[in-house]
Design a protein around this motif. Structure first.
Motif, PDB file in Angstrom:
ATOM      1  N   ASN A 471     -47.285 -31.615   0.798  1.00 37.74           N
ATOM      2  CA  ASN A 471     -46.716 -32.745   1.536  1.00 37.74           C
ATOM      3  C   ASN A 471     -47.149 -34.096   0.989  1.00 37.74           C
ATOM      4  O   ASN A 471     -46.387 -35.074   1.063  1.00 37.74           O
ATOM      5  CB  ASN A 471     -47.117 -32.655   3.011  1.00 37.74           C
ATOM      6  CG  ASN A 471     -46.682 -31.354   3.659  1.00 37.74           C
ATOM      7  OD1 ASN A 471     -47.501 -30.463   3.842  1.00 37.74           O
ATOM      8  ND2 ASN A 471     -45.398 -31.228   3.963  1.00 37.74           N
ATOM      9  N   ILE A 472     -48.358 -34.170   0.421  1.00 38.64           N
ATOM     10  CA  ILE A 472     -48.925 -35.450  -0.007  1.00 38.64           C
ATOM     11  C   ILE A 472     -49.620 -35.270  -1.346  1.00 38.64           C
ATOM     12  O   ILE A 472     -50.208 -34.222  -1.613  1.00 38.64           O
ATOM     13  CB  ILE A 472     -49.946 -35.965   1.037  1.00 38.64           C
ATOM     14  CG1 ILE A 472     -49.273 -36.196   2.389  1.00 38.64           C
ATOM     15  CG2 ILE A 472     -50.656 -37.233   0.564  1.00 38.64           C
ATOM     16  CD1 ILE A 472     -50.262 -36.446   3.520  1.00 38.64           C
ATOM     17  N   ALA A 473     -49.580 -36.327  -2.169  1.00 40.06           N
ATOM     18  CA  ALA A 473     -50.335 -36.357  -3.427  1.00 40.06           C
ATOM     19  C   ALA A 473     -51.193 -37.610  -3.440  1.00 40.06           C
ATOM     20  O   ALA A 473     -50.667 -38.733  -3.373  1.00 40.06           O
ATOM     21  CB  ALA A 473     -49.405 -36.331  -4.626  1.00 40.06           C
ATOM     22  N   LEU A 474     -52.526 -37.445  -3.512  1.00 36.62           N
ATOM     23  CA  LEU A 474     -53.425 -38.579  -3.689  1.00 36.62           C
ATOM     24  C   LEU A 474     -53.666 -38.781  -5.175  1.00 36.62           C
ATOM     25  O   LEU A 474     -53.735 -37.812  -5.939  1.00 36.62           O
ATOM     26  CB  LEU A 474     -54.745 -38.338  -2.971  1.00 36.62           C
ATOM     27  CG  LEU A 474     -54.656 -38.153  -1.454  1.00 36.62           C
ATOM     28  CD1 LEU A 474     -56.033 -37.896  -0.875  1.00 36.62           C
ATOM     29  CD2 LEU A 474     -54.013 -39.362  -0.793  1.00 36.62           C
ATOM     30  N   GLY A 475     -53.820 -40.030  -5.589  1.00 33.78           N
ATOM     31  CA  GLY A 475     -54.005 -40.348  -6.996  1.00 33.78           C
ATOM     32  C   GLY A 475     -52.705 -40.682  -7.685  1.00 33.78           C
ATOM     33  O   GLY A 475     -52.697 -41.162  -8.824  1.00 33.78           O
ATOM     34  N   GLN A 476     -51.573 -40.416  -6.998  1.00 26.30           N
ATOM     35  CA  GLN A 476     -50.248 -40.704  -7.539  1.00 26.30           C
ATOM     36  C   GLN A 476     -49.407 -41.361  -6.443  1.00 26.30           C
ATOM     37  O   GLN A 476     -49.680 -41.201  -5.244  1.00 26.30           O
ATOM     38  CB  GLN A 476     -49.564 -39.423  -8.039  1.00 26.30           C
ATOM     39  CG  GLN A 476     -50.349 -38.647  -9.081  1.00 26.30           C
ATOM     40  CD  GLN A 476     -50.525 -39.397 -10.392  1.00 26.30           C
ATOM     41  OE1 GLN A 476     -49.716 -40.265 -10.741  1.00 26.30           O
ATOM     42  NE2 GLN A 476     -51.598 -39.073 -11.118  1.00 26.30           N
ATOM     43  N   VAL A 477     -48.370 -42.054  -6.859  1.00 22.71           N
ATOM     44  CA  VAL A 477     -47.521 -42.757  -5.888  1.00 22.71           C
ATOM     45  C   VAL A 477     -46.578 -41.814  -5.168  1.00 22.71           C
ATOM     46  O   VAL A 477     -46.050 -42.140  -4.104  1.00 22.71           O
ATOM     47  CB  VAL A 477     -46.717 -43.881  -6.586  1.00 22.71           C
ATOM     48  CG1 VAL A 477     -47.646 -44.947  -7.138  1.00 22.71           C
ATOM     49  CG2 VAL A 477     -45.834 -43.289  -7.701  1.00 22.71           C
ATOM     50  N   ASP A 478     -46.341 -40.644  -5.769  1.00 23.01           N
ATOM     51  CA  ASP A 478     -45.454 -39.673  -5.144  1.00 23.01           C
ATOM     52  C   ASP A 478     -45.805 -38.286  -5.659  1.00 23.01           C
ATOM     53  O   ASP A 478     -46.792 -38.100  -6.380  1.00 23.01           O
ATOM     54  CB  ASP A 478     -43.985 -40.010  -5.405  1.00 23.01           C
ATOM     55  CG  ASP A 478     -43.676 -40.177  -6.888  1.00 23.01           C
ATOM     56  OD1 ASP A 478     -44.286 -39.459  -7.714  1.00 23.01           O
ATOM     57  OD2 ASP A 478     -42.823 -41.034  -7.225  1.00 23.01           O
ATOM     58  N   LEU A 479     -44.976 -37.296  -5.359  1.00 22.69           N
ATOM     59  CA  LEU A 479     -45.243 -35.903  -5.732  1.00 22.69           C
ATOM     60  C   LEU A 479     -44.691 -35.534  -7.106  1.00 22.69           C
ATOM     61  O   LEU A 479     -44.726 -34.365  -7.498  1.00 22.69           O
ATOM     62  CB  LEU A 479     -44.678 -34.962  -4.669  1.00 22.69           C
ATOM     63  CG  LEU A 479     -45.499 -34.898  -3.372  1.00 22.69           C
ATOM     64  CD1 LEU A 479     -44.656 -34.389  -2.217  1.00 22.69           C
ATOM     65  CD2 LEU A 479     -46.733 -34.014  -3.585  1.00 22.69           C
ATOM     66  N   VAL A 480     -44.197 -36.552  -7.829  1.00 21.87           N
ATOM     67  CA  VAL A 480     -43.646 -36.302  -9.163  1.00 21.87           C
ATOM     68  C   VAL A 480     -44.545 -36.883 -10.249  1.00 21.87           C
ATOM     69  O   VAL A 480     -44.743 -36.298 -11.312  1.00 21.87           O
ATOM     70  CB  VAL A 480     -42.218 -36.887  -9.270  1.00 21.87           C
ATOM     71  CG1 VAL A 480     -41.664 -36.692 -10.678  1.00 21.87           C
ATOM     72  CG2 VAL A 480     -41.296 -36.247  -8.240  1.00 21.87           C
ATOM     73  N   ALA A 481     -45.133 -38.038  -9.987  1.00 23.15           N
ATOM     74  CA  ALA A 481     -45.971 -38.702 -10.988  1.00 23.15           C
ATOM     75  C   ALA A 481     -47.248 -37.907 -11.260  1.00 23.15           C
ATOM     76  O   ALA A 481     -47.764 -37.204 -10.391  1.00 23.15           O
ATOM     77  CB  ALA A 481     -46.315 -40.111 -10.508  1.00 23.15           C
ATOM     78  N   GLY A 526     -50.655 -41.579  -2.460  1.00 26.95           N
ATOM     79  CA  GLY A 526     -51.183 -42.794  -3.050  1.00 26.95           C
ATOM     80  C   GLY A 526     -52.055 -43.614  -2.127  1.00 26.95           C
ATOM     81  O   GLY A 526     -52.411 -44.756  -2.464  1.00 26.95           O
ATOM     82  N   GLN A 527     -52.425 -43.080  -0.947  1.00 26.47           N
ATOM     83  CA  GLN A 527     -53.254 -43.838  -0.003  1.00 26.47           C
ATOM     84  C   GLN A 527     -54.622 -44.117  -0.614  1.00 26.47           C
ATOM     85  O   GLN A 527     -55.238 -43.246  -1.241  1.00 26.47           O
ATOM     86  CB  GLN A 527     -53.383 -43.061   1.308  1.00 26.47           C
ATOM     87  CG  GLN A 527     -54.052 -43.857   2.430  1.00 26.47           C
ATOM     88  CD  GLN A 527     -53.931 -43.149   3.770  1.00 26.47           C
ATOM     89  OE1 GLN A 527     -52.924 -42.480   4.038  1.00 26.47           O
ATOM     90  NE2 GLN A 527     -54.940 -43.304   4.624  1.00 26.47           N
ATOM     91  N   ALA A 528     -55.112 -45.351  -0.441  1.00 32.84           N
ATOM     92  CA  ALA A 528     -56.391 -45.759  -1.030  1.00 32.84           C
ATOM     93  C   ALA A 528     -57.572 -45.236  -0.213  1.00 32.84           C
ATOM     94  O   ALA A 528     -57.487 -45.161   1.023  1.00 32.84           O
ATOM     95  CB  ALA A 528     -56.458 -47.275  -1.124  1.00 32.84           C
ATOM     96  N   PRO A 529     -58.692 -44.894  -0.870  1.00 30.63           N
ATOM     97  CA  PRO A 529     -59.903 -44.497  -0.161  1.00 30.63           C
ATOM     98  C   PRO A 529     -60.584 -45.700   0.477  1.00 30.63           C
ATOM     99  O   PRO A 529     -60.239 -46.851   0.195  1.00 30.63           O
ATOM    100  CB  PRO A 529     -60.759 -43.896  -1.272  1.00 30.63           C
ATOM    101  CG  PRO A 529     -60.330 -44.620  -2.494  1.00 30.63           C
ATOM    102  CD  PRO A 529     -58.854 -44.875  -2.328  1.00 30.63           C
ATOM    103  N   ASP A 530     -61.611 -45.416   1.302  1.00 28.72           N
ATOM    104  CA  ASP A 530     -62.325 -46.489   1.996  1.00 28.72           C
ATOM    105  C   ASP A 530     -63.578 -46.933   1.266  1.00 28.72           C
ATOM    106  O   ASP A 530     -63.991 -48.087   1.389  1.00 28.72           O
ATOM    107  CB  ASP A 530     -62.685 -46.034   3.410  1.00 28.72           C
ATOM    108  CG  ASP A 530     -61.444 -45.760   4.242  1.00 28.72           C
ATOM    109  OD1 ASP A 530     -60.738 -46.723   4.570  1.00 28.72           O
ATOM    110  OD2 ASP A 530     -61.173 -44.570   4.512  1.00 28.72           O
ATOM    111  N   LEU A 531     -64.202 -46.017   0.509  1.00 31.19           N
ATOM    112  CA  LEU A 531     -65.415 -46.403  -0.219  1.00 31.19           C
ATOM    113  C   LEU A 531     -65.593 -45.513  -1.430  1.00 31.19           C
ATOM    114  O   LEU A 531     -64.952 -44.464  -1.568  1.00 31.19           O
ATOM    115  CB  LEU A 531     -66.641 -46.347   0.702  1.00 31.19           C
ATOM    116  CG  LEU A 531     -67.011 -45.002   1.323  1.00 31.19           C
ATOM    117  CD1 LEU A 531     -68.220 -44.404   0.622  1.00 31.19           C
ATOM    118  CD2 LEU A 531     -67.301 -45.168   2.805  1.00 31.19           C
TER     119      LEU A 531
END
Length: 1006
Positions: A471-481, A526-531
């Motif tokens: 459903n989600i990919a962190l580190g990328q803007v979407d599930l294709v990049a 692509g959500q940013a981490p907090d720390l």
């Protein structure tokens, strides 16, 4: 004048010698009269009245076939002597026939080697296997049994039931007492017996209960020795009385116990006889396999693989079981109960059919195979395993319970037989993976670090079907990049570890040298981490930024939280950083460190390998009580029985190694009954010698071993059975380095000490551990190991063989076989000529072009004194000289494994009965020829000595057909092979150095 006085037979001659000449004439006449043999055994006589006879009582038998005998049946008992005997009077023989013993009288045989005693079965007689009462059952009764010289012979019988006794030679069931029918009347018809199937049994074992049925019109039979008897075609393998009958009429069973250590094939016949003395028979073949293994506890075990590991990556406990991703062995090891001590063996393995196989995608990619597993997770019901180089995650719907169990569905691929990264496309997607590293869940979601796609995939619910999309990919803007990013808060670069507490998410952003923390669970790509930890901000990514300290990291691969503590496997700093609580600010310092004594050191195995050091540890795991660390380069998992609380704290025990001091992949400490890559086997007919190469030693058994795991008696090259070091403390006549070959002619012992560039020679067979050799060939003394390329030098000797006065040494990397015409007697003695080269100073492979005169990487040597055989490994052939060569460069007569003397392709024309791949050893028993075809994981056997190029072998061992060459074909077993290196035949058995299975497998010769 009388020369002698006539006397009656049975009386001793009495006469006076009248002269020397007459005495000789009398002596000659007496020899003729008594039929003395030309060996003049009379010379052993002293002439004294009580001189002992040379005649021996050798065996007892009978004239009847094995079977059941009833009242009135006559049986002639035959007592056999080594020479002619004469009987006076009426000797008797007492038989064991139940409550009433039968005393039978001598009837005939005086003047021959066999005396007959007639026995008639009486109504009170009973025996399950007729024999005499004791060793003294032959009585003279005031008579005599004498030899040709009138001397009384020994009447001691073989022990009842022992070899050569009546019971051993015959299976005679005596039933003088009429049986009681279970129903009906006494049968008058012939009974029936069913066919009995072919059987086999291991050496020193009894058969299982062998079933068969019997029948009789009068129903007078039962499953006992009263009605059943067993006969054997070979009493050296199975004695007739060695059976226990069981079962209930009409279905009976037989349990047969062969002679101890017996190996071979025997035909056994079961006879059923009814009360009317009518009988029926059923014969079957029994193979006494004699298959066992030296170096292992059994023929189907491999201690170093059950207990060892190769580059373990991650661990997990679920359902009371421990799972370890043993990546280098392409398997997940499973302990059914949590181990409590070092070196504890695993229970089974996923990804392999057994605990002994290590091939990636063994048998082809499928739901049951793995290629470098690195991550593992379970929600308590399902199990997920990251199959990294197959670019997928395998999932089991319930916790597996056995080796090779197939997964139920797969993520990252559309089916179980696909393995390409990103489905073979140029972009990533919600359903594809590229070199994934870690899988973890929080009971609701599933997370996968999609390492080579530079992203973390999140499934909002635990997936249940193949190719379920994330459903989600962190580190990328979407599930294709899938781009890498080194200078942003939202980017990732080869992320290794990931962990979820259920609310927080923690990611080891490995190649950005940082740990990212989301304080709340991300909900969009692509959500940013907090720390960030390991760096002072989101745009820094240098390794050990600011210098090695409690705030820096260098390629962290693993992260795990237990209770309030957070553990980070700071892999390239060879340490585990520990925070007592999950950090809440960027750049927060760790509280203590494991694997190092302090925060300012990062040397692998700092101060030496121990329970408090690590070398590139890549992950941690805890069940809340114990802590597990996958110590990657040390090929082990460290276990703390309680969560450590201070820096440098030592682990409690270790898995994958037998103690804290070891780090070799798949390692088991050397012992008198273990082996590591055994290379060569040899025997002088009495002793067995094995070149235990990786343990840098020669093992010597003083007698031929007969069972699995049998300990050697002597070790050479080491001071004891527990060491495996090279040339310690320095090179000498007592040290070895990778010994490849060993040979004994029964007097001397020769060892090809390969990486010491020498052949060690003991002038007599060593009898004590670490005994020094007497001299060395290839070197001027026993303390040198410099390579040489002349008549006196060696580079990497790989085998040594002697026949008659000649000595042959294969010099692997000099591509030659050196020949001494007479056995050398001192260090550095020059060879007389070289095969494979035109002279004693040329050392190139296939000098002048491939031919019958050239060699490339020669290994094994064998000669029967006439023919010479050399395993020309790198030319994938065995060269054969029909007559012993006498000069350098002499051409072989023909080649096996190739169609001619100018071809050298591995498996020329494909794997077949005529092809070879890196053959390492050759042996003949005088009739058959055996070749260890190491590259094809098999032994080829020619039933007669080949005579032409490319002649096809007749039999293959290690494979089921002559066209396959799979490692451990069909799975590790007593018939499988993995790079066999050597073979010899001893009696009815062959000994195979199954090198990469770390064992000597012993089995009946084909």
């Amino acid at each position: 004048m009388k020369l002698f006085q006539v006397f009656k037979y049975g009386e001793k001659p009495s006469f006076r010698i009248l002269s020397c000449t007459i005495a000789i004439q009398v002596f000659t006449f007496l020899l003729l009269l008594f039929g003395c043999e030309s060996s003049f055994k009379i010379s052993k006589r002293t002439g004294k009245k009580n001189a002992a006879s040379n005649v021996k009582l050798i065996s007892v038998s009978a004239d009847k076939a094995d079977g059941r005998y009833i009242t009135g049946d006559a049986i002639a008992i035959q007592v056999n002597f080594s020479e002619v005997v004469f009987v006076k009077g009426n000797p008797s023989l007492t038989l064991e026939t139940g409550s009433v013993d039968a005393i039978v009288d001598y009837s005939a045989g005086s003047g021959s080697k066999t005396l007959t005693f007639n026995y008639t079965v009486a109504s009170a007689h009973s025996s399950t296997d007729l024999d005499y009462l004791s060793t003294s059952s032959l009585a003279l009764n005031s008579g005599t049994i004498i030899d040709s010289f009138g001397v009384s012979v020994s009447l001691k019988l073989p022990g009842p039931g022992e070899a050569n006794s009546l019971g051993a030679n015959k299976a005679l069931v005596i039933n003088g007492v009429a049986s009681t029918a279970t129903s009906g009347s006494v049968a008058l018809t012939t009974p029936t017996i069913s066919a009995i199937s072919t059987q086999s049994v291991d050496v020193n074992s009894s058969t299982s209960a062998i079933p068969f049925t019997i029948g009789d019109t009068g129903s007078t039979l039962d499953c006992s020795s009263s009605f059943l008897s067993l006969s054997s075609s070979d009493h050296s393998l199975v004695l007739p009385g060695s059976v226990v009958w069981g079962g209930t009429y009409p279905t009976c069973t037989a349990v047969v116990t062969p002679v101890s250590t017996a190996v071979g094939n025997v035909t056994l016949t079961v006879t059923v006889s009814n009360s009317s003395n009518r009988s029926a028979q059923s014969s079957f073949n029994l193979t006494l396999r004699g298959t066992f293994a030296l170096g292992q506890s059994s023929s189907v075990s491999m201690a170093h693989m059950e207990k060892g590991m190769s580059t373990p990556v991650s661990t997990i406990i679920v359902g009371g079981k421990l799972f370890v991703c043993d990546s280098g062995n392409h398997r997940v090891l499973v302990w059914n109960t949590i181990p409590t001590a070092s070196g504890q063996a695993a229970s089974f393995a996923l990804g392999q059919p057994d605990l002994f196989s290590t091939t990636a995608n063994n048998g082809g990619i499928s739901a049951s195979t793995l290629n470098t597993p690195t991550g593992i997770y379970s929600d308590g019901t399902k199990l997920f395993v990251v199959d990294r180089l197959n670019n997928r995650v395998l999932a089991w719907n319930s916790i597996p319970t056995s080796s090779g169990q197939a997964a139920d569905f797969v993520l990252g691929q559309v089916n179980f037989t696909s393995m390409t990264a990103n489905g073979g496309g140029g972009s990533a997607s919600a359903t594809t993976l590229n070199g994934p590293w870690t899988v973890v869940g929080d009971g609701t979601r599933l997370f996968v670090s999609d390492y080579s796609n530079n992203r973390i995939l999140i499934w909002n619910t635990i997936p249940t079907s193949t190719a379920a999309p994330a459903n989600i990919a962190l580190g990328q803007v979407d599930l294709v990049a899938h781009v890498s990013s080194s200078a942003t808060a939202t980017g990732l670069y080869l992320p290794g570890g990931v962990y979820s507490t259920g609310t927080k998410l923690i990611v080891a952003d490995t190649y950005n040298n940082r740990i990212l923390i989301w304080n709340t669970m991300p909900t969009v790509s692509g959500q940013a981490p907090d720390l960030v930890l390991g760096q002072t901000n989101f745009t820094s990514f240098a390794s050990n930024s600011g210098g090695l300290s409690s705030t820096s990291v260098n390629q962290p691969y693993g992260v795990f939280v237990v209770g309030t503590k957070m553990f980070v496997a700071d892999m390239f700093n060879s340490r585990i950083l520990v925070w007592n609580t999950i950090p809440t600010t960027t750049g927060q310092a760790a509280d203590y460190v494991l694997g190092q004594p302090n925060f300012s050191s990062n040397t692998g195995n700092n101060g030496g390998i121990s329970g408090s050091t690590v070398n590139f540890a890549c992950s941690t795991y805890s069940d809340g009580s114990k802590l597990f660390v996958a110590d990657y380069v040390n090929n082990r998992v460290l276990v703390w029985n309680s969560i450590p609380t201070t820096s440098g704290e030592s682990a409690s025990f270790v898995l994958g190694q037998t103690d804290f001091s070891q780090s070799t992949a798949n390692h088991v400490l050397p012992a008198s009954n273990s082996l590591r890559s055994p290379q060569a086997i040899q025997s002088d007919g009495t002793r067995l010698f094995v070149a235990d190469r990786i343990n840098h030693r020669i093992l010597v058994w003083n007698s031929i071993p007969t069972s699995s795991g049998q300990a050697a008696n002597v070790v050479l090259g080491q001071s004891s059975f527990s060491t495996r070091t090279i040339n310690t403390p320095s090179i000498s006549g007592s040290t070895l380095s990778n010994p490849y070959g060993v040979f004994s002619n029964g007097t001397k012992l020769f060892v090809a000490d390969s990486t010491n560039a020498r052949v060690l020679v003991w002038n007599s067979i060593p009898t004590s551990n670490g005994q020094a050799a007497d001299f060395a060939l290839g070197q001027p003394d026993l303390v040198s190991n410099t390579s040489g390329f002349t008549a006196t030098g060696l580079d990497v000797p790989s085998d040594v063989f002697s026949v008659g006065t000649k000595l042959f040494v294969s010099d692997l990397t000099s591509h030659r076989v050196l020949v001494w015409n007479a056995l050398p007697t001192s260090s550095g003695q020059a060879a007389n000529f070289a095969l494979g080269q035109p002279n004693l100073t040329t050392v190139t492979a296939n000098t002048g072009g491939l031919s019958g005169s050239t060699l490339s990487g020669p290994t094994g040597i064998f000669s029967d004194g006439t023919k010479l055989f050399i395993a020309d490994a790198s030319n994938h052939r065995v060269l054969v000289w029909n007559a012993m060569p006498t000069v350098s460069g002499q051409s072989a007569s023909f080649a096996l494994g190739q169609p001619n003397l100018t071809s050298n392709t591995a498996n020329n024309g494909g794997v077949s009965a005529s092809s070879l791949s890196s053959p390492t050893s050759v042996y003949s028993d005088g009739t058959k020829l055996y070749v260890a075809d190491g590259g094809n994981n098999r032994i080829l056997v020619w039933n007669t000595i080949p005579t032409t190029n490319g002649q096809a072998a007749d039999v293959v061992l290690g494979q089921t057909t002559l066209t396959t060459n799979t490692v451990n074909f069909g799975g590790f077993s007593e018939t499988s092979l993995n790079a066999p290196a050597s073979i010899i035949k001893l009696g009815a058995q062959i000994f195979i150095s199954d090198k990469s299975n770390n064992r000597i497998i012993v089995r009946p010769a084909p």
